[in-house]
Design an enzyme around this catalytic site. Structure first.
Site, mmCIF file in Angstrom:
data_model
loop_
_atom_site.group_PDB
_atom_site.id
_atom_site.type_symbol
_atom_site.label_atom_id
_atom_site.label_comp_id
_atom_site.label_asym_id
_atom_site.label_seq_id
_atom_site.Cartn_x
_atom_site.Cartn_y
_atom_site.Cartn_z
ATOM 1 N N ARG A 123 0.851 -1.187 0.000
ATOM 2 C CA ARG A 123 0.000 0.000 0.000
ATOM 3 C C ARG A 123 0.882 1.230 0.000
ATOM 4 N NH1 ARG A 123 -5.287 1.485 2.171
ATOM 5 N NH2 ARG A 123 -5.397 3.744 1.901
ATOM 6 N N ASP A 160 -10.080 -1.600 7.172
ATOM 7 C CA ASP A 160 -10.801 -0.583 7.950
ATOM 8 C C ASP A 160 -11.509 -1.218 9.137
ATOM 9 O OD1 ASP A 160 -10.146 1.438 6.152
ATOM 10 O OD2 ASP A 160 -11.984 1.184 4.983
ATOM 11 N N ARG A 189 -6.423 0.669 -4.694
ATOM 12 C CA ARG A 189 -5.417 0.340 -3.679
ATOM 13 C C ARG A 189 -5.166 -1.165 -3.616
ATOM 14 N NH1 ARG A 189 -8.566 2.932 0.033
ATOM 15 N NH2 ARG A 189 -8.352 4.667 -1.384
ATOM 16 N N ASP A 221 -6.857 -2.366 1.638
ATOM 17 C CA ASP A 221 -7.491 -1.440 2.568
ATOM 18 C C ASP A 221 -8.045 -2.272 3.721
ATOM 19 O OD1 ASP A 221 -8.342 1.063 3.287
ATOM 20 O OD2 ASP A 221 -9.939 1.181 1.802
#
Ligand code: ROI
Length: 161
Positions: A83, A98, A93, A96
């Site tokens: 990343r 989260d 990307r 990710d």
């Protein structure tokens, strides 16, 4: 120990392999146990359309790390998988990770907004979360089952296991 749900997303550099590798990496986070992972989904990009489809999933963890210590670990995994910090906000990307939910806590500071600000509008988050926790109630009192039943899932496909 706190129950945590983490959303995974990737749309570059063999995204399905990125997600599988990230799931393995979640098992190396200290003081944390990976309890389950949803099936993988393919989803068309939310935001700019001139980028590849995403692979998305949600993982269920149990941790004794504080929220920001867990975030540090997730960002370490993102960086280990290539990343780049210059990733534009709505751009593609390699990975990710989260934090969607950290128990029933509400957190809002420079680094973290929990519950994740966009989760209630995103089929690629709600559907795999529902796979893992169909009875879940969000900190604002909304029922995951009701949110999931109402969401448009036309651009979401479950991958064969
Ligand atoms: N779109 C999809 N389908 N899946 C994602 O994980 C995702 N992540 C993002 C944006 C750019 C908002 N779009 C996405 O960050």
């Amino acid at each position: 120990m706190t129950e945590v749900f983490v959303a995974l997303g990737a749309n570059l550099a063999q995204p399905q392999a990125q997600i599988l590798r990230a799931i393995a990496a979640l098992q190396s986070i200290p003081a944390t146990e990976l309890l389950a992972c949803s099936p993988l989904y393919s989803s068309s990009p939310m935001g700019p359309q001139d980028q590849p489809d995403y692979i998305n999933a949600v993982a269920r963890l149990q941790t004794s790390l504080a929220p920001h210590a867990l975030l540090d670990e997730l960002q370490r995994i993102e960086l280990e998988q290539g990343r780049e910090r210059k990733d534009e906000r709505w751009g593609p990307r390699t990975l990710d990770l989260d934090i969607l939910l950290y128990g029933q806590n509400i957190i809002d500071d420079e680094r973290l907004t929990i519950p994740h600000y966009g989760m209630k509008q995103r089929a690629f988050v709600l559907v795999p979360l529902f796979d893992l926790a169909p009875q879940l109630t969000l900190p604002d009192g909304s029922q995951l089952a009701e949110l999931t039943a109402a969401i448009d899932r036309t651009a979401l496909f479950r991958l064969p296991e």
